[in-house]
Design a protein around this motif. Structure first.
Motif, PDB file in Angstrom:
ATOM      1  N   MET A 111      -0.074  -4.237 -11.557  1.00  0.00           N
ATOM      2  CA  MET A 111      -1.626  -4.592 -11.082  1.00  0.00           C
ATOM      3  C   MET A 111      -2.567  -4.265 -11.919  1.00  0.00           C
ATOM      4  O   MET A 111      -2.521  -3.100 -12.639  1.00  0.00           O
ATOM      5  N   SER A 112      -3.749  -4.640 -11.700  1.00  0.00           N
ATOM      6  CA  SER A 112      -4.901  -4.241 -12.227  1.00  0.00           C
ATOM      7  C   SER A 112      -5.284  -2.985 -11.529  1.00  0.00           C
ATOM      8  O   SER A 112      -5.233  -2.581 -10.284  1.00  0.00           O
TER       9      SER A 112
ATOM     10  N   ARG B  65      -8.361  -2.187 -10.830  1.00  0.00           N
ATOM     11  CA  ARG B  65      -9.376  -2.839  -9.650  1.00  0.00           C
ATOM     12  C   ARG B  65      -8.535  -3.197  -8.360  1.00  0.00           C
ATOM     13  O   ARG B  65      -9.016  -2.917  -7.301  1.00  0.00           O
ATOM     14  N   ARG B  66      -7.452  -3.921  -8.634  1.00  0.00           N
ATOM     15  CA  ARG B  66      -6.656  -4.227  -7.523  1.00  0.00           C
ATOM     16  C   ARG B  66      -5.967  -3.324  -6.709  1.00  0.00           C
ATOM     17  O   ARG B  66      -5.992  -2.951  -5.428  1.00  0.00           O
TER      18      ARG B  66
ATOM     19  N   ALA C  78      -0.994   1.767 -10.883  1.00  0.00           N
ATOM     20  CA  ALA C  78      -1.195   0.243 -11.297  1.00  0.00           C
ATOM     21  C   ALA C  78      -0.539  -0.347 -12.358  1.00  0.00           C
ATOM     22  O   ALA C  78       0.148  -1.514 -12.215  1.00  0.00           O
TER      23      ALA C  78
ATOM     24  N   LEU D  22      -8.959  -1.234  -5.080  1.00  0.00           N
ATOM     25  CA  LEU D  22      -9.408  -1.679  -3.676  1.00  0.00           C
ATOM     26  C   LEU D  22      -8.345  -1.581  -2.586  1.00  0.00           C
ATOM     27  O   LEU D  22      -8.640  -1.573  -1.425  1.00  0.00           O
ATOM     28  N   LEU D  23      -7.045  -1.720  -2.806  1.00  0.00           N
ATOM     29  CA  LEU D  23      -5.893  -1.450  -1.810  1.00  0.00           C
ATOM     30  C   LEU D  23      -6.137   0.010  -1.330  1.00  0.00           C
ATOM     31  O   LEU D  23      -5.888   0.337  -0.099  1.00  0.00           O
TER      32      LEU D  23
ATOM     33  N   LYS E 136       0.696  -1.345   0.083  1.00  0.00           N
ATOM     34  CA  LYS E 136       0.029   0.061  -0.178  1.00  0.00           C
ATOM     35  C   LYS E 136       0.899   1.168   0.015  1.00  0.00           C
ATOM     36  O   LYS E 136       0.383   2.243  -0.502  1.00  0.00           O
TER      37      LYS E 136
END
Length: 119
Positions: free
Chosen positions: A49-50, A52-53, A44, A56-57, A27
Motif C-alpha cells: 500500500m502507499s 499515504r494510505r 506500507a 491515514l489508517l 489496521k
C-alpha cells in the motif's frame, strides 16, 4: 484426481464507530507490520500500500483510541522513526486473543462445516 487444499476459517472482527471502522483486520495487520519493519514506510511497502494510505489508517486508529497506537518522531540526531506504543501492542494482543477465543469456541461447528465440504 485433483487434490483439494485444506479449508481455512478466518474471523474478521471489526469495531465500528461513527460510521467508520475504528479497529479492523487491516489496521491490526498494519500495526504488526510496523512492529516488524520499524517504520510506516517499510510496513506500507511490505503490505503493498502507499505510505499515504498507511498513514491515514494509523491516523484513524490513533484518533479512535484514548492513547495512540503509533507514535512518530521527526528526524534529528537519531533520524526519527515510528514506534508502536504499549497501547498499540496491547490492542494487537487483545484483537488476536478475541480471534483465537472465537475460533476455539466455534471449533466443533468449524469441524462439522469442514466435513460438509466436497473433497
Amino acid at each position: 484426481m485433483a487434490t483439494s487444499s485444506q479449508p481455512r476459517f478466518q474471523f474478521r472482527l471489526r469495531v465500528y464507530r461513527d460510521g467508520g471502522i475504528a479497529i479492523g483486520p487491516g489496521k491490526i495487520a498494519l500495526l504488526e507490520a510496523i512492529l516488524q519493519a520499524g517504520s510506516i514506510t517499510a510496513a506500507a511497502q511490505q503490505m503493498g500500500m502507499s505510505y499515504r494510505r498507511a498513514w491515514l489508517l494509523i491516523d484513524e486508529l490513533n484518533r479512535a483510541l484514548r492513547e495512540p497506537a503509533v507514535e512518530s518522531a521527526v528526524g534529528g540526531a537519531r533520524g526519527g522513526g515510528t514506534v508502536v506504543t504499549e497501547a498499540g501492542k496491547e490492542l494487537i494482543r487483545l484483537y488476536r486473543g478475541i480471534e483465537a477465543t472465537a475460533h476455539a469456541a466455534a471449533a466443533d461447528d468449524i469441524a462439522a462445516m469442514t466435513r460438509m465440504l466436497a473433497d
